[in-house]
Design a protein around this motif. Structure first.
Motif, PDB file in Angstrom:
ATOM      1  N   PHE A 274      25.827 140.050 -26.190  1.00 39.03           N
ATOM      2  CA  PHE A 274      25.668 138.594 -26.281  1.00 39.03           C
ATOM      3  C   PHE A 274      26.804 137.756 -25.693  1.00 39.03           C
ATOM      4  N   GLY A 335      25.637 138.838 -32.052  1.00 42.57           N
ATOM      5  CA  GLY A 335      24.378 138.140 -31.774  1.00 42.57           C
ATOM      6  C   GLY A 335      23.875 137.233 -32.879  1.00 42.57           C
ATOM      7  N   VAL A 376      15.454 138.471 -30.826  1.00 51.37           N
ATOM      8  CA  VAL A 376      16.076 137.847 -29.658  1.00 51.37           C
ATOM      9  C   VAL A 376      14.945 137.159 -28.904  1.00 51.37           C
TER      10      VAL A 376
END
Length: 696
Positions: A274, A335, A376
């Protein structure tokens, strides 16, 4: 001296400006920054050096720090047996380049954290990347490794010495790899062959090169476009567009906030690592802008607009410079800032079917596609399909999604943000200036050129005195002499900025930087560039700047800048080094194009002999011609402007001689391969000539 700072105390790294070094300031390890104090102590006590290299946005660097460097027992082993030195690779890319070679020579992939053990005279005798706290993942546990290496140092000196000798020899060979080849002329056919060879490495389904993990690799993708332009065939363009499309719709792209993460851990661009790096976003801005020139698409515009907005919002210092990186982790989790659960989306979007549309569009399901059931975001169901399913106009669904993204973005802004490394690096700023400058031309956004100009003005004011470029600026102070990549990247950025603003001060500064870089870094014997200034004292071997990796080598960007400067100023002396250097690396370029992507771009321009277009006339008169040129994919051409409403800058007087408007109309003077064509006054004809093959 205590073996390690007591708990609650800080070590020497607390005084360092680098956020990465400061992250380790409370470790019980007796860390030193790289410098005379540490190296003198290693020599005085005849102790080996434990060199640990990383950067602030590196996830596995954080993991190793938590597992080992924060552990009192492991820290004790480090302090008793070694002089421990931390290096931020963004501050000392030359040290990182050299010692990454240790891991390569050991037959492993390089990367960070980099852990290398050196003799007091800086010769490596063992190395690796991440080591766990106990034996696992097929890697030895760090404590066991420390004990074994200390034992070898104290009891097997002959073996250590032999290993160090072999590594030094190997590093010397790695550093000059390919420089003993006979020079050869690079042709347009070679560029096509390079593209064709890279095409074989492309993933035919997801785009990009190879399988997992997958990196954007923008310079190599850009080189495929160059090969397509030279007649290499439609499959090259198709592979580029597939790559750009899949990345833009995947999780590697921040679907809410714009900008790209560093790479994806899978082969289909879904789950990213990320962190966000300035240099990736700089190169991708440039690449998507070129794609828009090849074939205009709403997706390319969306990506560029959102990425520029991300850079402006998150990565721009109030004084104008651009920050280096953003971390992968927030609140200790990788993340966490970026991922979503279905219930969060439903709570935020309680209006009608909006939540269902968003959940379906981005593929947000119970169980998710990431850790802890989170998702995600990626574009799973395109807008057109949603509109069809719902029996609604595409525009209505687009509008609804845009509003939902805005709401989710604002909600996300309230989360704890990932850490940011706020150092301003001259070279990386040059790359972003280059990307913004082209984007401003392609999309007709003078405000983006202003963003680039503000950064350039900052670096010129704070980091360049006409003779010496500094690498890094932080907390009000510039520090560390620039490396070749700083001179090359910044010169390349300034030549791009001149073409977006036609402000001659940027051309003058690029010219001065390029000349100074040759003085500091060019090695006449090898016909190649050193990474660090000649005579740098603390390097175990001379490091030559050859390979393009995640970001271009300084030799590649400097070569690009020199070819452009030759076209823009008419000064052919700028072609001396590029011609020798590209000829010297001809075999490497053709045999291993994947390792020399950006040099391939510079060489492609050199093949046509510093091609350029000079626009002549008032701003109003040349505007239509300039707009046509900016919309055309003609990457080997550099653009200058003879503004007949004012006196030309001294440097350009000779070049502009005789290049005037034609019968009161703005004119374009196109030259390539040191041959100039008749002046062009029609937009269509100019676009045609820009894309015509040389000699046609």
């Amino acid at each position: 001296m205590d073996d390690h700072p007591p708990s609650g105390h800080t070590n020497r790294l607390a005084q360092e400006p680098s956020p990465y070094l400061r992250q380790h300031a409370t470790n019980p390890v007796d860390w030193y920054p790289w410098g005379d104090e540490a190296l003198a102590r290693a020599r005085a006590e005849n102790k080996p050096i434990l060199l640990s290299v990383g950067y602030s946005a590196c996830h596995w660097c954080h993991v190793m720090a938590h597992e080992s460097f924060e552990h009192p027992d492991i820290a004790r082993l480090m302090n008793e047996g070694f002089i421990n030195i931390k290096v931020d690779r963004e501050e000392r890319p030359d040290l990182d380049q050299i010692y990454q070679g240790v891991v390569q020579l050991m037959g492993q992939g390089g990367g960070w954290p980099l852990t290398v053990f050196l003799t007091p005279d800086l010769r490596p005798f063992y190395g690796g990347t991440y080591f766990p706290p106990s034996d696992r993942y097929g890697r030895p546990g760090f404590p066991r490794l420390l004990s074994a290496l200390r034992d070898a140092w104290e009891n097997k000196a002959d073996e250590v010495e032999e290993q160090a000798r072999r590594f030094q020899e190997g590093l010397g060979e790695l550093s000059t790899h390919g420089l003993d080849a006979a020079p050869a002329h690079l042709s347009a056919e070679d560029i096509v062959a390079m593209g064709q060879s890279m095409l074989k490495r492309m993933d035919p389904v997801n785009g990009g090169f190879g399988g997992a993990p997958k990196f954007p690799n923008p310079m190599n993708v850009a080189l495929l476009l160059r090969a397509w332009r030279r007649g290499g065939g439609e499959p090259l363009k198709a592979a580029v567009f597939r790559t750009l499309e899949r990345m833009a719709l995947g999780g590697i792209y921040d679907q809410l906030g714009g900008g790209f993460h560093r790479y994806s851990v899978d082969e289909r661009w879904l789950v990213p690592h990320f962190e966000k790096m300035l240099y990736d976003n700089a190169q991708l801005l440039h690449l998507y802008s070129e794609a828009e020139q090849v074939e205009s698409r709403p997706l390319w515009r969306k990506v560029v607009e959102e990425t520029v907005e991300y850079v402006r919002r998150e990565m721009t210092d109030p004084a104008g410079g651009f920050y280096a990186t953003q971390d992968a982790d927030s609140e200790g989790e990788e993340g966490k800032f970026f991922v979503w659960h279905p219930e969060e989306v439903r709570a935020a979007l309680s209006v009608g079917q909006q939540a269902d549309t968003v959940l379906r569009h981005f593929g947000i399901k119970p169980g998710g596609n990431f850790e802890h059931g989170a998702t995600v975001l990626e574009v799973v169901v395109p807008v057109e399909q949603l509109a069809k399913e719902q029996g609604r106009p595409v525009e209505a669904v687009e509008k609804e999604l845009a509003e939902a993204r805005r709401v989710l973005f604002l909600l996300r802004e309230q989360r704890v943000k990932p850490g940011r490394d706020d150092k301003i690096l001259a070279g990386w700023n040059g790359l972003m200036i280059r990307g913004l400058a082209l984007a401003s031309r392609v999309f007709d956004r003078p405000d983006w050129a202003k963003l680039a100009a503000d950064a350039a003005d900052f670096v010129l004011a704070k980091m360049w005195d006409g003779k010496r470029l500094l690498r890094s600026y932080q907390h009000g102070q510039g520090r560390i002499d620039g490396f070749l990549e700083d001179y090359g990247d910044f010169a390349s950025g300034l030549t791009a900025l001149y073409q977006a603003t036609f402000d001659a001060k940027y051309l003058d500064a690029a010219d001065a930087l390029a000349h100074r870089a040759v003085e500091l870094f060019w090695d006449e014997e090898k016909q190649a560039y050193l990474s660090a200034p000649r005579g740098q004292k603390d390097l175990v071997v001379a490091a030559f700047s050859l390979f393009d990796n995640a970001f271009p080598s300084g030799a590649s960007t400097l070569t690009e800048a020199q070819v452009t400067l030759s076209a823009l100023t008419g000064d052919v002396c700028h072609l001396d080094q590029p011609e020798h250097y590209v000829a010297k690396l001809h075999d490497q370029l053709v045999r291993n194009p994947m390792g020399y992507g950006h040099l391939g771009l510079a060489a492609d321009s050199l093949v046509d002999g510093a091609s350029g277009v000079t626009f002549a006339g008032t701003r109003e008169a040349v505007a239509p011609l300039l707009a046509a040129a900016n919309r055309t994919y003609a990457p080997v051409f550099s653009f200058g402007w003879n503004d007949t409403g004012s006196a030309p800058p001294a440097r350009l007087q000779e070049l502009f001689e005789g290049r005037d408007p034609v019968e009161g109309k703005g004119a374009a003077y196109l030259c390539r391969g040191f041959v100039c064509e008749r002046p062009i006054t029609e937009q269509g004809l100019l676009a045609e000539r820009l894309v015509a093959a040389p000699g046609h």
